[in-house]
Design an enzyme around this catalytic site. Structure first.
Site, PDB file in Angstrom:
ATOM      1  N   SER A   1       0.506  -1.269   0.198  1.00  0.00           N
ATOM      2  CA  SER A   1      -0.095  -0.275  -0.241  1.00  0.00           C
ATOM      3  C   SER A   1       0.584   1.101  -0.148  1.00  0.00           C
ATOM      4  O   SER A   1       0.079   1.792  -0.701  1.00  0.00           O
ATOM      5  CB  SER A   1      -0.917  -0.167   1.074  1.00  0.00           C
ATOM      6  OG  SER A   1      -1.711  -1.010   1.421  1.00  0.00           O
TER       7      SER A   1
ATOM      8  N   HIS B   1      -4.789  -3.917  -3.853  1.00  0.00           N
ATOM      9  CA  HIS B   1      -4.171  -2.993  -4.914  1.00  0.00           C
ATOM     10  C   HIS B   1      -4.120  -3.616  -6.442  1.00  0.00           C
ATOM     11  O   HIS B   1      -3.818  -2.672  -6.637  1.00  0.00           O
ATOM     12  CB  HIS B   1      -2.862  -2.383  -4.391  1.00  0.00           C
ATOM     13  CG  HIS B   1      -3.202  -1.252  -3.011  1.00  0.00           C
ATOM     14  ND1 HIS B   1      -3.948  -0.064  -3.337  1.00  0.00           N
ATOM     15  CD2 HIS B   1      -2.975  -1.760  -1.519  1.00  0.00           C
ATOM     16  CE1 HIS B   1      -3.609   0.348  -1.950  1.00  0.00           C
ATOM     17  NE2 HIS B   1      -3.234  -0.901  -1.044  1.00  0.00           N
TER      18      HIS B   1
ATOM     19  N   LYS C   1     -11.637  -0.197  -4.054  1.00  0.00           N
ATOM     20  CA  LYS C   1     -10.479   0.183  -4.638  1.00  0.00           C
ATOM     21  C   LYS C   1     -10.872   0.197  -6.443  1.00  0.00           C
ATOM     22  O   LYS C   1     -11.736   0.533  -6.784  1.00  0.00           O
ATOM     23  CB  LYS C   1      -9.137  -0.792  -3.994  1.00  0.00           C
ATOM     24  CG  LYS C   1      -8.367  -0.284  -2.859  1.00  0.00           C
ATOM     25  CD  LYS C   1      -7.886  -0.244  -2.319  1.00  0.00           C
ATOM     26  CE  LYS C   1      -7.063   0.284  -0.873  1.00  0.00           C
ATOM     27  NZ  LYS C   1      -6.595  -0.804   0.373  1.00  0.00           N
TER      28      LYS C   1
HETATM   29  C1  PLP Z   1      -7.181  -1.016   1.708  1.00  0.00           C
HETATM   30  C2  PLP Z   1      -6.611  -2.594   2.211  1.00  0.00           C
HETATM   31  C3  PLP Z   1      -7.298  -2.816   2.554  1.00  0.00           C
HETATM   32  C4  PLP Z   1      -8.753  -2.888   3.708  1.00  0.00           C
HETATM   33  O1  PLP Z   1      -9.776  -2.526   2.528  1.00  0.00           O
HETATM   34  P1  PLP Z   1     -11.510  -1.636   2.855  1.00  0.00           P
HETATM   35  O2  PLP Z   1     -11.861  -2.605   1.477  1.00  0.00           O
HETATM   36  O3  PLP Z   1     -10.730  -0.472   2.224  1.00  0.00           O
HETATM   37  O4  PLP Z   1     -11.242  -2.334   4.398  1.00  0.00           O
HETATM   38  C5  PLP Z   1      -7.472  -4.386   2.883  1.00  0.00           C
HETATM   39  N1  PLP Z   1      -5.746  -4.818   2.774  1.00  0.00           N
HETATM   40  C6  PLP Z   1      -4.968  -3.933   1.911  1.00  0.00           C
HETATM   41  C7  PLP Z   1      -3.304  -4.551   1.642  1.00  0.00           C
HETATM   42  C8  PLP Z   1      -5.145  -2.072   1.622  1.00  0.00           C
HETATM   43  O5  PLP Z   1      -5.097  -1.448   0.781  1.00  0.00           O
END
Ligand code: PLP
Length: 389
Positions: free
Chosen positions: A173, A201, A232
């Protein structure tokens, strides 16, 4: 009022003031600016006409909420349709959708692991994976970022009584770099550990039909379980685990964030399904894959920042960090940019290690080339004004 005594408030105020003095205080703000590099809606699908329409139709048909836990009355045809689509797209037996990606990771690791077990995690894994292994009661080990040898040594040295799980993000991230998934999986196999990869991602962006990085690996290099988010690149909200039928049943029976939380709203499921369809259809119709379009855009932006002499790492993904180091100047650059209408997040400890604060920019398909050019100029200017260049 009540137990919010002055004493409590003073203690908290002091703690918050300390964060502020270390330039670590976080604040909510409404995104205001002409260009936003802080969002994760990579393919701009949250604003796609047919994704919006799919969500609207689902609301008209099923209502705005799912009215209960999936185990009570909250299970809906759209949940199961989405689970079939995710399992098929990622190439696994089955899938389970959760209220968010955070809940999916928490639910998975607390279901797989208990006291007496062990979890091995990359130091830069997402917070939800860290919390999942913490809450599981298992012993946990964090290995140096992307250091497969360190992982191997830890697996060798740790006692082997209980179950062992190795877990990593596929695209990290904060740095936007890739993990070495085939190597992680191989080392896990050699030491009788379950391999879990979080593709949050990568879903929608990388791999055939946007199925993530693991989809295109050889069968024996693929992890046992994959987690991801609908929030995302799919432009919706929610999270998921893809796995075997047995693990799915285990989660339905054990994951507290699944059992004791309301099912995903139908509109979120419908939007994610439509995004999955768009991503695949665009590819099949010979159009340029949305993920490839994004990567081209990100590469263009990277080159602009690079020619301005900004401190970058090698180009890997749509997430581009610019190194600063100390918290103060990082926050000041982000503030300068905000004043100019450019939204970029200052990433500070504890999200990243002490002394490695950075500006994090994520490129999305909503950005035009002109936006990127202007933004690159503002970023360069802000770095110069802070005497970082
Ligand atoms: C954003 C993210 C999450 C969490 O996902 P949400 O649906 O926003 O709760 C989990 N793991 C990673 C690597 C992320 O970047």
């Amino acid at each position: 009022m009540g137990n919010l005594s002055d004493e409590n408030k003073m203690t908290w105020r002091k703690e918050l003031d300390k964060l502020e003095s270390e330039d670590r205080l976080r604040r909510l703000s409404l995104p205001q600016g002409w260009i936003d590099f802080s969002g994760n809606d990579y393919l701009n699908l949250s604003r796609h006409e047919s994704v919006i329409e799919a969500a609207q139709q689902a609301i008209a048909k099923y209502g705005t909420g799912s009215r209960g836990s999936r185990l009570m009355s909250g299970n809906q045809p759209l949940h199961e349709e989405l689970e079939r689509a995710l399992a098929e797209r990622l190439g696994y037996e089955s899938a389970l959708v959760f209220g968010s990606g955070f809940l999916a990771n928490l639910g998975l690791l607390t279901s797989l692991l208990k006291k007496g077990d062990a979890c091995f995690a990359d130091r830069l894994n997402h917070a939800s994976l860290v919390d999942g292994m913490r809450h599981s009661g298992a012993k946990f080990y964090r290995y140096e970022h992307n250091n497969i040898d360190a992982l191997r040594q830890l697996l060798k040295k740790s006692p082997v009584e209980g179950r062992r799980v190795v877990v990593t993000d596929s695209v990290f991230s904060m740095d936007g770099d890739f993990s070495f998934v085939p190597e992680v999986v191989q080392v896990a196999r050699e030491h009788d550990a379950i391999a879990v990869v979080d593709e949050a991602h990568a879903i929608g962006v990388f791999g055939t039909d946007g199925a993530g990085i693991c989809r295109d690996l050889e069968q024996d290099q693929r992890p046992d379980i994959i987690t991801g988010t609908l929030s995302k690149a799919l432009g919706s909200y929610g999270g998921f685990v893809v796995c075997s039928e047995t693990v799915r049943s285990l989660l339905v029976n054990r994951a507290r964030g699944f059992i004791y939380s309301t099912g995903l709203p139908p509109a979120c499921a419908a939007a994610a399904l439509e995004s999955l369809r768009i991503i695949k259809d665009e590819q099949q119709q010979g159009m340029f894959h949305l993920g490839d379009q994004l990567m081209n855009k990100a590469a263009t932006f990277y080159d602009m920042l690079d020619s301005a002499g900004l401190p970058l790492s090698v180009f890997q993904s749509q997430i581009i960090p610019i190194r600063v180091g100390e918290n103060g100047p990082t926050v000041r650059v982000a503030n300068r940019l905000r004043e100019a209408g450019v939204i970029a997040t200052a990433i500070r400890p504890p999200t990243v290690p002490e002394g490695t604060a950075r500006l994090r920019l994520s490129v999305t398909l909503a950005h035009t080339e002109d936006d990127l050019q202007k933004a690159a100029r503002f970023i360069e200017k802000s770095f110069r004004e802070e005497e970082l260049l």
